[in-house]
Scaffold this active site. Sequence first.
Site, short mmCIF file in Angstrom:
data_model
loop_
_atom_site.label_atom_id
_atom_site.label_comp_id
_atom_site.label_asym_id
_atom_site.label_seq_id
_atom_site.Cartn_x
_atom_site.Cartn_y
_atom_site.Cartn_z
N GLU A 27 0.95 -1.28 -0.01
CA GLU A 27 0.04 -0.17 -0.08
C GLU A 27 0.97 1.24 -0.09
OE1 GLU A 27 -4.01 1.66 2.51
OE2 GLU A 27 -2.73 -0.05 3.21
N ASN A 174 -12.55 -1.53 -1.02
CA ASN A 174 -11.71 -2.08 0.40
C ASN A 174 -12.38 -1.59 1.67
OD1 ASN A 174 -9.05 -3.01 1.77
ND2 ASN A 174 -9.33 -0.47 2.29
N GLU A 175 -12.52 -2.50 2.45
CA GLU A 175 -12.87 -2.02 3.72
C GLU A 175 -14.22 -1.21 3.54
OE1 GLU A 175 -9.99 -1.13 6.82
OE2 GLU A 175 -9.37 -3.11 6.68
N TYR A 253 -6.59 -8.78 11.94
CA TYR A 253 -5.42 -8.27 12.60
C TYR A 253 -5.11 -8.84 14.05
CZ TYR A 253 -4.38 -5.20 8.69
OH TYR A 253 -4.30 -4.70 7.22
N GLU A 309 -6.21 -8.89 3.86
CA GLU A 309 -5.33 -8.34 4.93
C GLU A 309 -5.40 -9.12 6.43
OE1 GLU A 309 -6.01 -4.16 5.57
OE2 GLU A 309 -6.53 -3.85 3.64
N GLN A 358 2.16 -5.91 5.77
CA GLN A 358 2.47 -5.76 4.32
C GLN A 358 3.88 -5.97 3.92
OE1 GLN A 358 1.43 -1.66 3.15
NE2 GLN A 358 -0.53 -1.94 4.16
#
Length: 509
Positions: A27, A174-175, A253, A309, A358
């Site tokens: 990103e 995204n999201e 996460y 992610e 990432q």
Amino acid sequence: MDTTTAVIDLDLPGPRISRHVYGHFAEHLGRCIYGGFWVGEDSDVPNVRGIRTDVVEALRALRIPNLRWPGGCFADDYHWRDGIGPREDRPRMVNSHWGDVVEDNAFGTHEFMDLCELLGADAYISGNVGSGTVQEMSEWIEYLTRADDSPMAALRRAHGRDEPWKVPFFGLGNEAWGCGGNLRVEQFASLARQYATYVRDHAGNEVYRIAAGASDHDLHWTETLMRSFDPLDDPAAAGTPAAPFQALSLHYYTFTGTWQDKGSATEFTEDEWYRALHRANVMDQLLTRHGQVMDRWDPARRVGLVVDEWGTWWNVEPGTNPGFLHQQNSLRDALVASVHLDAFHRHAERVVMTNIAQTVNVLQAMLLTDPDTGALVRTPTYHVFAMNTPHHDADSLAVHLRDVPAREVDGGTLPLVSASASVKEDAALVSLTNLDADAPRTLVLDLRGREVTGHVATVLAAPETSSHNTADRPDAVAPAPLGTVRPHPRGLEVELPAHSYVTVALALA
């Protein structure tokens, strides 16, 4: 020393583990792109057309299968036309999500596709639904993949690229539940169908369209999107891709504290060690639960699940920009990765791709680059990915664990051994993780169904659970041969050091 047994039927292969499970994410965030992948043609750092040579070489060694770009939250602020043409003419923009810095768009579509070609990786483009338009997204896929003299193909040629690129994967936002628009799922489901319609297959390029999916335990989001597909039980459509898009994403996460204070990457207690691994183990529950929702509407499993992610998210390193998400990467991160990868292997029938967050300098990175010396550091997580390359496109094998020790953590139970296995032709790989911070573990591999003619074992371990690699000590955590493997009447006996990751490669008759 206590003994755990892992029963593996080598002659009973299960669903194939796609190599794309080992995908990556880049990103426009902190020093992931600028200073990570991109240094510019005039840099003293060795590069090819501005792309760091050592980063490319390190990632090629991982057989990196795909790379997701340009975000993340950045994707829904990104307008692709700003990143094409002469760099000196490209407009600037504000990267409002990550550090509130000004982005000069030096790294755009051509640079990213050049990077993918250097890596030998497939492109996973994340399109702008949040602040973009249907036309903008439609023209981007035309620009990338059309071969004739269409308006966008002609524009691409005017900017120096004659042949179209292959773009196998395209993300629809995204999201969308957060930084991608703060939408209700009912709103986004309609938008996903609309945008997917205009991400067309041009010139033989077949796009696998991935709709922005749920966060964590949000099963309602997954169910609503599943209900939005064209009928998935139509006998006439059996064996064909789902429509109008082909997959949903999932984000999760791992951290030990709160969202505001996530915990340190390298200074943690034993309780925080176990809490991190317990929370990493939640991924298996998420895959089960979201998979069950998907199975209800899609028993033939035509729709893929893409965990695009995942990884650890710690407080930034002291003295660094809070918006750049730069963190160290310890042995703990490596075992968080191995636990996730085991879960992905077990759910290979539904999980078609994942992307760790990432690739360089941000969150649970594969690589860290030193801005002062230019040194490149391979992280412990990098080594787990390297040790696991034989799992790429191999057939999963069920691993039945017996006598597994466990620890109570935050009201739940954490098994202290994690394992997975796969087979490809006359070779198998068994991955074993000892999550015990202090105690080694004897593990018997009860190998059935095929004759084992040889083995090679490798271990990733270190003196401390917080051990990590730096420019001064780049190999503080690095793979080494494991000599504590002995014949056993049932197969092999392996001594797993405390807090370690082990792979056993088997030669089969």
